[in-house]
Enzyme design. Structure first.
Site, mmCIF file in Angstrom:
data_model
loop_
_atom_site.group_PDB
_atom_site.id
_atom_site.type_symbol
_atom_site.label_atom_id
_atom_site.label_comp_id
_atom_site.label_asym_id
_atom_site.label_seq_id
_atom_site.Cartn_x
_atom_site.Cartn_y
_atom_site.Cartn_z
ATOM 1 N N ASP A 1 45.598 27.428 53.546
ATOM 2 C CA ASP A 1 45.501 27.776 52.127
ATOM 3 C C ASP A 1 46.755 27.523 51.308
ATOM 4 O O ASP A 1 46.961 28.136 50.269
ATOM 5 C CB ASP A 1 45.143 29.274 52.027
ATOM 6 N N GLU B 1 46.916 31.427 47.230
ATOM 7 C CA GLU B 1 46.220 30.992 48.447
ATOM 8 C C GLU B 1 44.699 31.173 48.388
ATOM 9 O O GLU B 1 43.956 30.350 48.923
ATOM 10 C CB GLU B 1 46.788 31.723 49.667
ATOM 11 N N HIS C 1 57.281 37.461 52.588
ATOM 12 C CA HIS C 1 57.612 36.288 51.767
ATOM 13 C C HIS C 1 56.646 36.028 50.624
ATOM 14 O O HIS C 1 56.875 35.148 49.795
ATOM 15 C CB HIS C 1 57.653 35.028 52.640
ATOM 16 N N ARG D 1 54.480 35.266 47.484
ATOM 17 C CA ARG D 1 54.848 34.982 46.093
ATOM 18 C C ARG D 1 54.598 36.191 45.180
ATOM 19 O O ARG D 1 55.427 36.529 44.338
ATOM 20 C CB ARG D 1 53.997 33.796 45.615
ATOM 21 N N HIS E 1 62.695 34.603 55.592
ATOM 22 C CA HIS E 1 62.177 33.336 55.064
ATOM 23 C C HIS E 1 63.311 32.656 54.296
ATOM 24 O O HIS E 1 64.187 33.315 53.762
ATOM 25 C CB HIS E 1 61.006 33.675 54.126
HETATM 26 C C1 UD1 Z 1 54.489 28.686 51.184
HETATM 27 C C2 UD1 Z 1 52.995 28.752 50.831
HETATM 28 C C3 UD1 Z 1 52.377 30.030 51.403
HETATM 29 C C4 UD1 Z 1 52.689 30.169 52.894
HETATM 30 C C5 UD1 Z 1 54.180 30.054 53.113
HETATM 31 C C6 UD1 Z 1 54.500 30.071 54.584
HETATM 32 C C7 UD1 Z 1 52.222 27.831 48.700
HETATM 33 C C8 UD1 Z 1 52.125 28.012 47.241
HETATM 34 N N1 UD1 Z 1 52.837 28.794 49.383
HETATM 35 O O1 UD1 Z 1 55.103 29.766 50.485
HETATM 36 O O2 UD1 Z 1 50.970 29.979 51.233
HETATM 37 O O3 UD1 Z 1 52.229 31.422 53.325
HETATM 38 O O4 UD1 Z 1 54.651 28.822 52.565
HETATM 39 O O5 UD1 Z 1 55.845 30.353 54.809
HETATM 40 O O6 UD1 Z 1 51.762 26.850 49.224
HETATM 41 N N2 UD1 Z 1 62.660 26.967 51.588
HETATM 42 C C9 UD1 Z 1 63.748 26.376 52.227
HETATM 43 N N3 UD1 Z 1 63.542 25.755 53.429
HETATM 44 C C10 UD1 Z 1 62.332 25.700 54.022
HETATM 45 C C11 UD1 Z 1 61.245 26.334 53.384
HETATM 46 C C12 UD1 Z 1 61.420 26.949 52.164
HETATM 47 O O7 UD1 Z 1 64.859 26.399 51.737
HETATM 48 O O8 UD1 Z 1 62.204 25.111 55.089
HETATM 49 C C13 UD1 Z 1 62.874 27.635 50.274
HETATM 50 C C14 UD1 Z 1 63.027 26.634 49.117
HETATM 51 O O9 UD1 Z 1 63.963 27.156 48.227
HETATM 52 C C15 UD1 Z 1 61.613 26.626 48.493
HETATM 53 C C16 UD1 Z 1 61.233 28.081 48.674
HETATM 54 O O10 UD1 Z 1 61.721 28.436 49.965
HETATM 55 O O11 UD1 Z 1 61.615 26.213 47.146
HETATM 56 C C17 UD1 Z 1 59.766 28.404 48.537
HETATM 57 O O12 UD1 Z 1 58.950 27.539 49.283
HETATM 58 P P1 UD1 Z 1 57.383 27.376 48.880
HETATM 59 O O13 UD1 Z 1 56.731 26.507 49.883
HETATM 60 O O14 UD1 Z 1 57.259 26.998 47.456
HETATM 61 O O15 UD1 Z 1 56.824 28.859 48.956
HETATM 62 P P2 UD1 Z 1 56.665 29.812 50.205
HETATM 63 O O16 UD1 Z 1 56.908 31.195 49.732
HETATM 64 O O17 UD1 Z 1 57.421 29.294 51.345
HETATM 65 N N1 UDP Z 2 57.266 32.625 62.589
HETATM 66 C C1 UDP Z 2 58.284 31.964 63.280
HETATM 67 N N2 UDP Z 2 59.575 32.370 63.084
HETATM 68 C C2 UDP Z 2 59.907 33.381 62.248
HETATM 69 C C3 UDP Z 2 58.859 34.038 61.524
HETATM 70 C C4 UDP Z 2 57.553 33.622 61.712
HETATM 71 O O1 UDP Z 2 58.026 31.043 64.067
HETATM 72 O O2 UDP Z 2 61.099 33.707 62.137
HETATM 73 C C5 UDP Z 2 55.870 32.184 62.775
HETATM 74 C C6 UDP Z 2 54.877 33.281 63.118
HETATM 75 O O3 UDP Z 2 54.806 33.464 64.530
HETATM 76 C C7 UDP Z 2 53.569 32.759 62.543
HETATM 77 C C8 UDP Z 2 54.005 31.909 61.363
HETATM 78 O O4 UDP Z 2 55.407 31.705 61.526
HETATM 79 O O5 UDP Z 2 52.890 31.908 63.462
HETATM 80 C C9 UDP Z 2 53.723 32.623 60.078
HETATM 81 O O6 UDP Z 2 54.293 31.915 59.027
HETATM 82 P P1 UDP Z 2 54.523 32.525 57.586
HETATM 83 O O7 UDP Z 2 54.654 33.990 57.685
HETATM 84 O O8 UDP Z 2 55.637 31.750 56.990
HETATM 85 O O9 UDP Z 2 53.201 32.105 56.807
HETATM 86 P P2 UDP Z 2 51.746 32.770 56.631
HETATM 87 O O10 UDP Z 2 51.152 32.982 57.977
HETATM 88 O O11 UDP Z 2 51.929 34.028 55.858
HETATM 89 O O12 UDP Z 2 51.008 31.769 55.808
#
Ligand code: UD1
Ligand code: UDP
Length: 391
Positions: free
Chosen positions: A108, A144, A223, A225, A256
Site C-alpha cells: 500500500d 495507504e 513512523h 505519516r 525510522h
Molecule cells: C513509507 C510509506 C509507508 C510505509 C513506510 C515503511 C508512503 C506514502 N509511505 O513511509 O506506507 O509504511 O514507507 O517504512 O508510501 N528516509 C531516509 N532513508 C531511507 C528511507 C527514508 O533517509 O532509506 C527518510 C527521507 O528523509 C524520506 C523520509 O524518510 O524523505 C520519508 O520517507 P517516505 O517513503 O516518504 O515515507 P515513510 O514514512 O518512510
Molecule cells: N524492520 C527491520 N528493522 C527495523 C525495524 C523494522 O528490518 O529496525 C522490519 C520489520 O521486521 C518489518 C518491516 O521492517 O518486517 C516493517 O517495516 P515498516 O515498519 O517500515 O513498514 P510497515 O510495515 O508499517 O509498512
C-alpha cells in the site's frame, strides 16, 4: 537511473517486473522474487523506485538481492505528489523499454499505487501481493488505505494474505476470478530470518542489542505519516511513563530514517538512559529483538504480523488496524496514540503474568500464513499466466 538489462529469447518465458520502493516491500517481496527465480518459466527484474534508499538496501541485503534498476527518487523531504509523479514517469519508461509481461507490486505504499497506474496505462497485467487489507477509513493509515484500494481496483491477480482480506475483495469485485488466498509473504521472510537467528549467539548481533540479552525490554517502532508531530510526542511520552512505572525495564527504539520521526524521538527520549535509540536494525537483528523483547509498541503493519506469528504482545499505536486478524488472535491490542491508553495497555501486560501468558500462547494461532505464500504465488502465476488482459 541504473538499469541492468533482463532479456529473454526463450519461448514461453514470461518477463516479470517486481517493483518495490520501501523497506516492507523489500522484505515481503524478496521471498517472491527468490521463488520466481528458481523457476525457468520466469525472468524477473527487480525495479526499485528508491522511495527509500539505505533502508531498502539494508532490507534486501539479508536476502542477497539488489535492484536491477533503481530510479533513486528519494529526497530528504518528499511530498506524496513528488513520489507519485516520479514513480509513474520513471517506472513507465522502464516498462516501455523492458516490455514486461506482468508487473508485481506489494501492499500500500505510494510506490505500489503509482507503479500500478503506470502498468495499467500500458495494459500490463498487475499482480497485487497483500491485496484486500482494509481499515475502511480513507485517512487511517494515510495515504495507504487509498493506495491499496485503488491498486486492488486495477490489479489482474489479487493475492490476499488471509480469508478476511479475500472477503473484503469479494465485496468490491464480486465476480473476480483471479483472487487467491496465499498467506502473507512476511511469514516466509520471518521464517528465513528465524533459521539464522535461532542458531546464532546474541553477541553476534548489532551493538545496539548488547546489554539487552538478560534484561526485560520493550521494543518500539513508529513512523506513520498521520502520527508525525503531536501524536508522535504522545507516543514517546507514553514510553517514558511506562519505563518510569516499571523499574528494571528498558526500551529499544530502532528509529525510522525519516527526520520528522527521529527529531521527535530524540527530543523526548534522547536523555533517557534506559532507552536505546538506534538506527534501523538489519532484518535478522530486528527479528532477534522481536523474539527476545517483553512487549512491542508499534504502528507498523509488518510488525503486527510478525508479532502475531511469534506470539508476542503488540500494542498498536493507531486507532484502527487493517489487520484485525492480529487483534482477533489476541496478540494485538489497539491503543491509538493517546498517552494514557498506551500506558494502561502496557501496564496490564507488564503487571499481569497470566494475561501475558494468555497472549504468548496465541502463537499457534498465527493467522498470517505458514511460510509458503511465495510458493503459492509462483504456482498461481505459472498456471494462470494471462497473455493479454482486457480492462
Ligand atoms: C513509507 C510509506 C509507508 C510505509 C513506510 C515503511 C508512503 C506514502 N509511505 O513511509 O506506507 O509504511 O514507507 O517504512 O508510501 N528516509 C531516509 N532513508 C531511507 C528511507 C527514508 O533517509 O532509506 C527518510 C527521507 O528523509 C524520506 C523520509 O524518510 O524523505 C520519508 O520517507 P517516505 O517513503 O516518504 O515515507 P515513510 O514514512 O518512510
Ligand atoms: N524492520 C527491520 N528493522 C527495523 C525495524 C523494522 O528490518 O529496525 C522490519 C520489520 O521486521 C518489518 C518491516 O521492517 O518486517 C516493517 O517495516 P515498516 O515498519 O517500515 O513498514 P510497515 O510495515 O508499517 O509498512
Amino acid at each position: 537511473m541504473k538499469v541492468r538489462g533482463v532479456t529473454s529469447n526463450r519461448a514461453g518465458v514470461k518477463k516479470i517486473d517486481v517493483v518495490i520502493g520501501t523497506r516492507p516491500e523489500a522484505i515481503k517481496m524478496a521471498p517472491v522474487v527468490k521463488e520466481l527465480r528458481k523457476r525457468d518459466k520466469f525472468l524477473v527484474r527487480v525495479i526499485s523506485t528508491g522511495q527509500h534508499t539505505d533502508m531498502l538496501r539494508q532490507a534486501l541485503s539479508f536476502f542477497e538481492l539488489s535492484p536491477d534498476a533503481d530510479l533513486s527518487i528519494m529526497k530528504r523531504v518528499q511530498s506524496l505528489d513528488y513520489i507519485t509523479a516520479s514513480v509513474i514517469a520513471g517506472v513507465g519508461e522502464l516498462f516501455d523499454s523492458g516490455c514486461p509481461d506482468a508487473v508485481l507490486v506489494h501492499g500500500d505504499t505510494t510506490t505500489t499505487f503509482a507503479a500500478s497506474l503506470a502498468a495499467f496505462h500500458r495494459q500490463i497485467p498487475i499482480g497485487h501481493v497483500e491485496a484486500g487489507l482494509r481499515s475502511f477509513d480513507m485517512n487511517l493509515p494515510f495515504p495507504e488505505e487509498m493506495n491499496r484500494t485503488l491498486t486492488d481496483r486495477i490489479a489482474h491477480w489479487l493475492f490476499a494474505p488471509t480469508e478476511m482480506a479475500a472477503r473484503n475483495l469479494r465485496r468490491e469485485r464480486p465476480s473476480e476470478k483471479n483472487m487467491y488466498v496465499t498467506g502473507n509473504t512476511v511469514i516466509d521472510a520471518l521464517y528465513s530470518a528465524l533459521d539464522i537467528v535461532e542458531g546464532a549467539a546474541w553477541a553476534s548481533a548489532s551493538p545496539a542489542l548488547s546489554g539487552l540479552e538478560d534484561s526485560p525490554f520493550i521494543l518500539m517502532t513508529a513512523h506513520r505519516r498521520e502520527s508525525w508531530g503531536e501524536p508522535m510526542e504522545r507516543i514517546c511520552r507514553a514510553l517514558s511513563e511506562i519505563l518510569r512505572r516499571h523499574e528494571g525495564t528498558r526500551a529499544l527504539v530502532p528509529m525510522h530514517k525519516n527526520p520528522a520521526v527521529r527529531d521527535t524521538m530524540k527530543k523526548i527520549l534522547g536523555d533517557n538512559d534506559r532507552v536505546v535509540l538506534c538506527d534501523p536494525l538489519d532484518y535478522p537483528d530486528f527479528v532477534r529483538a522481536l523474539k527476545r523483547c517483553k512487549i512491542i509498541l508499534s504502528d507498523s503493519g509488518g510488525v503486527q504480523e510478525e508479532a502475531s506469528a511469534l506470539g508476542k504482545p503488540v500494542i498498536v499505536l493507531r486507532g484502527v488496524t487493517e489487520r484485525p486478524e492480529a487483534v482477533e488472535s489476541g496478540t494485538a491490542i489497539i491503543a491509538g496514540t493517546r498517552t494514557r491508553n498506551i500506558v494502561n495497555a502496557a501496564d496490564r501486560l507488564l503487571s499481569d503474568e497470566e494475561e501475558y501468558r494468555r497472549v504468548e500462547e496465541k502463537k499457534n494461532k498465527n493467522p498470517f500464513g505458514d511460510g509458503t505464500a511465495s510458493v503459492r504465488i509462483a504456482d498461481i502465476l505459472e498456471k494462470n499466466f494471462a497473455r493479454s488482459v482486457v480492462y
